[in-house]
Structure formats: structure tokens, C-alpha cells
Design an enzyme around this catalytic site. Structure first.
Site, PDB file in Angstrom:
ATOM      1  N   LYS A 226      27.806 110.804 -22.594  1.00 36.69           N
ATOM      2  CA  LYS A 226      29.204 110.235 -21.992  1.00 36.69           C
ATOM      3  C   LYS A 226      29.790 111.462 -21.227  1.00 36.69           C
ATOM      4  O   LYS A 226      30.572 111.054 -20.159  1.00 36.69           O
ATOM      5  CB  LYS A 226      29.949 109.620 -22.977  1.00 36.69           C
TER       6      LYS A 226
ATOM      7  N   ASP B  35      36.050 101.934 -22.810  1.00 41.06           N
ATOM      8  CA  ASP B  35      36.257 102.012 -23.948  1.00 41.06           C
ATOM      9  C   ASP B  35      37.846 101.621 -24.333  1.00 41.06           C
ATOM     10  O   ASP B  35      37.903 100.930 -25.320  1.00 41.06           O
ATOM     11  CB  ASP B  35      36.131 103.437 -24.507  1.00 41.06           C
TER      12      ASP B  35
ATOM     13  N   GLY C  86      40.085 112.762 -31.229  1.00 41.75           N
ATOM     14  CA  GLY C  86      38.549 112.976 -30.389  1.00 41.75           C
ATOM     15  C   GLY C  86      38.633 112.147 -29.238  1.00 41.75           C
ATOM     16  O   GLY C  86      39.572 111.470 -28.760  1.00 41.75           O
TER      17      GLY C  86
HETATM   18  P1  NAP Z   1      34.970 113.033 -32.406  1.00 40.67           P
HETATM   19  O1  NAP Z   1      35.435 113.190 -30.875  1.00 40.67           O
HETATM   20  O2  NAP Z   1      34.108 113.958 -32.988  1.00 40.67           O
HETATM   21  O3  NAP Z   1      36.372 113.255 -33.132  1.00 40.67           O
HETATM   22  C1  NAP Z   1      36.208 112.770 -34.527  1.00 40.67           C
HETATM   23  C2  NAP Z   1      37.804 112.646 -35.143  1.00 40.67           C
HETATM   24  O4  NAP Z   1      37.746 112.674 -36.491  1.00 40.67           O
HETATM   25  C3  NAP Z   1      38.675 114.034 -34.815  1.00 40.67           C
HETATM   26  O5  NAP Z   1      39.977 113.704 -34.574  1.00 40.67           O
HETATM   27  C4  NAP Z   1      38.657 114.877 -36.304  1.00 40.67           C
HETATM   28  O6  NAP Z   1      39.669 115.654 -36.473  1.00 40.67           O
HETATM   29  C5  NAP Z   1      38.434 113.741 -37.061  1.00 40.67           C
HETATM   30  N1  NAP Z   1      37.959 113.910 -38.579  1.00 40.67           N
HETATM   31  C6  NAP Z   1      36.563 114.025 -38.740  1.00 40.67           C
HETATM   32  N2  NAP Z   1      36.212 114.515 -40.067  1.00 40.67           N
HETATM   33  C7  NAP Z   1      37.473 114.293 -40.735  1.00 40.67           C
HETATM   34  C8  NAP Z   1      38.098 114.643 -41.905  1.00 40.67           C
HETATM   35  N3  NAP Z   1      37.131 114.873 -42.853  1.00 40.67           N
HETATM   36  N4  NAP Z   1      39.333 114.426 -42.376  1.00 40.67           N
HETATM   37  C9  NAP Z   1      40.186 114.048 -41.103  1.00 40.67           C
HETATM   38  N5  NAP Z   1      39.822 114.052 -39.972  1.00 40.67           N
HETATM   39  C10 NAP Z   1      38.375 114.082 -39.541  1.00 40.67           C
HETATM   40  O7  NAP Z   1      34.635 111.469 -32.621  1.00 40.67           O
HETATM   41  P2  NAP Z   1      34.762 110.084 -31.764  1.00 40.67           P
HETATM   42  O8  NAP Z   1      33.929 110.031 -30.772  1.00 40.67           O
HETATM   43  O9  NAP Z   1      36.189 109.886 -31.467  1.00 40.67           O
HETATM   44  O10 NAP Z   1      34.467 109.084 -32.778  1.00 40.67           O
HETATM   45  C11 NAP Z   1      35.082 108.792 -34.002  1.00 40.67           C
HETATM   46  C12 NAP Z   1      35.020 107.546 -34.640  1.00 40.67           C
HETATM   47  O11 NAP Z   1      35.087 106.367 -33.863  1.00 40.67           O
HETATM   48  C13 NAP Z   1      33.575 107.486 -35.058  1.00 40.67           C
HETATM   49  O12 NAP Z   1      33.377 106.837 -36.412  1.00 40.67           O
HETATM   50  C14 NAP Z   1      32.610 106.699 -34.038  1.00 40.67           C
HETATM   51  O13 NAP Z   1      31.774 105.655 -34.219  1.00 40.67           O
HETATM   52  C15 NAP Z   1      33.943 105.949 -33.536  1.00 40.67           C
HETATM   53  N6  NAP Z   1      33.945 105.143 -32.436  1.00 40.67           N
HETATM   54  C16 NAP Z   1      33.896 103.844 -32.149  1.00 40.67           C
HETATM   55  C17 NAP Z   1      33.933 103.363 -30.894  1.00 40.67           C
HETATM   56  C18 NAP Z   1      33.776 101.665 -30.787  1.00 40.67           C
HETATM   57  O14 NAP Z   1      33.540 101.023 -29.566  1.00 40.67           O
HETATM   58  N7  NAP Z   1      34.248 100.803 -31.928  1.00 40.67           N
HETATM   59  C19 NAP Z   1      33.918 103.919 -29.793  1.00 40.67           C
HETATM   60  C20 NAP Z   1      33.874 105.293 -29.868  1.00 40.67           C
HETATM   61  C21 NAP Z   1      33.755 105.804 -31.211  1.00 40.67           C
HETATM   62  P3  NAP Z   1      39.641 117.078 -36.164  1.00 40.67           P
HETATM   63  O15 NAP Z   1      40.116 117.164 -34.587  1.00 40.67           O
HETATM   64  O16 NAP Z   1      40.417 117.796 -37.060  1.00 40.67           O
HETATM   65  O17 NAP Z   1      38.158 117.462 -36.269  1.00 40.67           O
END
Ligand code: NAP
Length: 283
Positions: A66, A102, A129
Site C-alpha cells: 500500500k 479505506d 497506525g
Molecule cells: P498498524 O499500522 O500496524 O497499527 C497497529 C496499531 O495497533 C497501533 O496503533 C499500535 O500501537 C496498536 N497496537 C498493537 N499492539 C498493541 C497492543 N498490544 N496494545 C495496544 N495497542 C497495540 O496496523 P493497521 O494497518 O492500522 O491495522 C490495525 C488493525 O486494523 C488490524 O487488525 C487490521 O487487520 C485492521 N484493518 C482493518 C481494515 C478493514 O477494512 N476492516 C483495514 C485496515 C486495517 P503502537 O503505535 O503503540 O504500536
């Protein structure tokens, strides 16, 4: 031979996009096959170059490409620039336009599937994120009254809040300590989990960013996590008497938004949802 529309990622075996995209194409009588392309990072540039071919329509872009595709297209839309990621590439007469659906997919999911309009409400987004960026970008357009971004790493929430601050839209950044959350979560009527808490196979599948005791009964709790379909966070929202909504609808609506921009036609939304629901039931 490759088709003129599809999704690319690496790995790609898990994708459900072709199921509902194909149902949409078939319903509209568009004679294309929506393919899934496994494209390794080292092959990305060459693959994207093929999208300029005459007749090529569009490619949905998923992990891990992406961000990497951004310098490979000719033009980025404002949404792609703001979110910092491209999830669709459209071929417009040989010129490749990178876009991001998104955020708009999230808003349609919220409005059309959860029946919720964020205008004038207090909202809390957990996480800072990629998914949070898209959702904060989208919420900015809705007239949400107050937005709080809560993240484990406070600095990332502060960066996100300040990047999107403009005029009356001034998100507050906080950490994820329970005491701090207690000052915001009970007063919000929209809670959105964009952290990976609750995600299947992740390190914290049984965790939730907020518990029922701090969630108000008039709250809609949207979880961007879509696997599993019912997360711990959604169970907590339900226990509080609120309305839980899982992330599959955002995933499908980002695809529907892309479908509509690719084909120039209104998507048969119900048919596309029926196709994905049938596929999920049998998987
Ligand atoms: P990302 O950029 O890696 O961000 C991850 C986020 O989760 C960060 O804010 C991180 O906090 C937090 N995090 C991770 N482990 C944690 C923990 N143990 N305790 C508290 N916070 C924690 O990932 P992303 O792309 O945003 O995706 C996040 C989720 O959204 C995933 O499950 C993904 O599958 C889902 N998603 C869904 C869609 C949809 O269309 N439904 C689209 C995109 C993503 P820190 O900054 O402190 O590390």
C-alpha cells in the site's frame, strides 16, 4: 493471461475480494474476471507497469504494497496523499491514479450497515497506525464534534492528531491507560478500535481497548478488526448495551467504493454483501 481488474498483495491466498467483486461484475454484466495476483515486492514495479496497458481497468492493492506503490503511479488523489497509502490504482487512459478508499469505506460501513451518522457526536479512535489514519481522515469530513485518539505509544497519537488538525477539527491525543481512557470513553457515542487488539493470530487476541464498565449504552462500537468477526471489544460493547459492528463491512465497502470508481457504475451492494456472507459461512 491476466484479466483487466484484480487485487494484488503478498501473500494473497487469504483474500475474499474476488468473491464479492466478481458477484458485482457479473450482476452488471461486465465481462471481466476479478483476479488475485500474488506479487512479491521485487516484482511490484514490473507488475504496476502492466496496469498502463490499454483496456486495463483497476487494481485493488493490499498488504504489503500500500505504501510501496505510491511512487510507482502517475498521480495520487488527495485521499491517498492524506492517508499515506494507496489501496486502489485506476488506469485512466494510460495514466495510473492511486487512491485510498479505506476512510470512505469506513464511513459507508458506519452509515449503511450500523445506521450511524457521526455528525455532532463525541468519538474515540483507539490506535494510531494505518487504519487509524484512514478513519481519522474520514471522520474529519463528517462534522464529528470531538475526536480523541488513544494509542499505546502516545507520541504517535499526537503526531496523527496534529497532522489532521484544521479549523475546528482538533483531535485530542491520549495514551491507553485505563485512568486516562475513563475521562473520554464513557462520554463517546462512537468508539472505533483500529489497534490490532483482538486480531486472530496476533499476540493479543483476547484483549480489548475498552471494557463494558466504561462504555455508554448509547454507543456504537466499530472494530476495524474483521477476523475474528466477533472480537472481545465487540462483546464488551454489547455487554454495555451498545451497538457492536465488525470490520468486515469496512473491508467490503472499501472494495465497493473502488468497484464504483473502476466501473463508473453504482455497485449492486446487496448482491456483493450476499456473496461475501455466503463465502464466509462456507469457509
Ligand atoms: P498498524 O499500522 O500496524 O497499527 C497497529 C496499531 O495497533 C497501533 O496503533 C499500535 O500501537 C496498536 N497496537 C498493537 N499492539 C498493541 C497492543 N498490544 N496494545 C495496544 N495497542 C497495540 O496496523 P493497521 O494497518 O492500522 O491495522 C490495525 C488493525 O486494523 C488490524 O487488525 C487490521 O487487520 C485492521 N484493518 C482493518 C481494515 C478493514 O477494512 N476492516 C483495514 C485496515 C486495517 P503502537 O503505535 O503503540 O504500536
Amino acid at each position: 493471461m491476466s484479466s483487466n481488474i484484480g487485487v494484488m498483495g503478498h501473500p494473497i491466498g487469504h483474500t475474499k475480494s474476488p468473491v464479492f467483486q466478481q458477484a458485482g461484475l457479473d450482476e452488471l454484466g461486465i465481462k471481466e474476471t476479478f483476479e488475485a495476483w500474488d506479487v512479491a515486492p521485487e516484482d511490484l514495479e514490473a507488475k504496476v507497469a502492466t496496469f498502463r496497458a490499454e483496456g486495463f481497468i483497476a487494481a485493488c492493492v493490499t498488504l504489503p504494497h500500500k505504501q510501496a506503490v505510491m511512487p510507482l503511479v502517475d498521480e495520487l488523489t488527495e485521499a491517498a496523499e492524506a492517508v499515506g497509502a494507496v489501496n486502489w490504482i485506476f488506469n485512466r487512459d494510460g495514466k495510473l491514479v492511486g487512491h485510498n478508499t479505506d476512510g470512505t469505506g469506513f464511513l459507508r460501513a458506519l452509515k449503511e450497515k450500523a445506521g450511524f451518522d457521526p455528525e455532532g457526536v463525541d468519538a474515540v479512535v483507539f490506535g494510531a497506525g494505518g487504519a487509524a489514519r484512514a478513519i481519522v481522515y474520514a471522520l474529519k469530513t463528517t462534522g464529528v464534534a470531538r475526536l480523541t485518539i488513544a494509542n499505546r505509544t502516545l507520541e504517535k497519537a499526537q503526531i496523527l492528531a496534529s497532522e489532521f488538525s484544521e479549523g475546528r477539527f482538533k483531535p485530542t491525543a491520549i495514551g491507553m491507560d485505563r485512568d486516562e481512557l475513563a475521562n473520554y470513553v464513557p462520554y463517546a457515542t462512537l468508539l472505533v478500535n483500529t489497534t490490532s487488539l483482538g486480531m486472530a493470530g496476533g499476540p493479543a487476541e483476547l484483549a480489548t481497548p475498552a471494557t463494558a464498565d466504561m462504555i455508554s449504552a448509547d454507543t456504537v462500537g466499530y472494530d476495524a478488526v474483521y477476523a475474528p468477526p466477533e472480537t472481545k471489544f465487540l462483546r464488551e460493547v454489547e455487554e454495555a448495551g451498545g451497538t457492536p459492528a465488525g470490520g468486515m463491512t469496512m473491508l467490503v465497502f472499501q472494495g465497493i467504493e473502488g468497484f464504483e470508481m473502476a466501473t463508473g457504475k453504482s455497485a449492486p451492494v446487496d448482491i456483493m454483501f450476499a456473496a461475501i456472507e455466503k463465502a464466509l459461512r462456507s469457509s
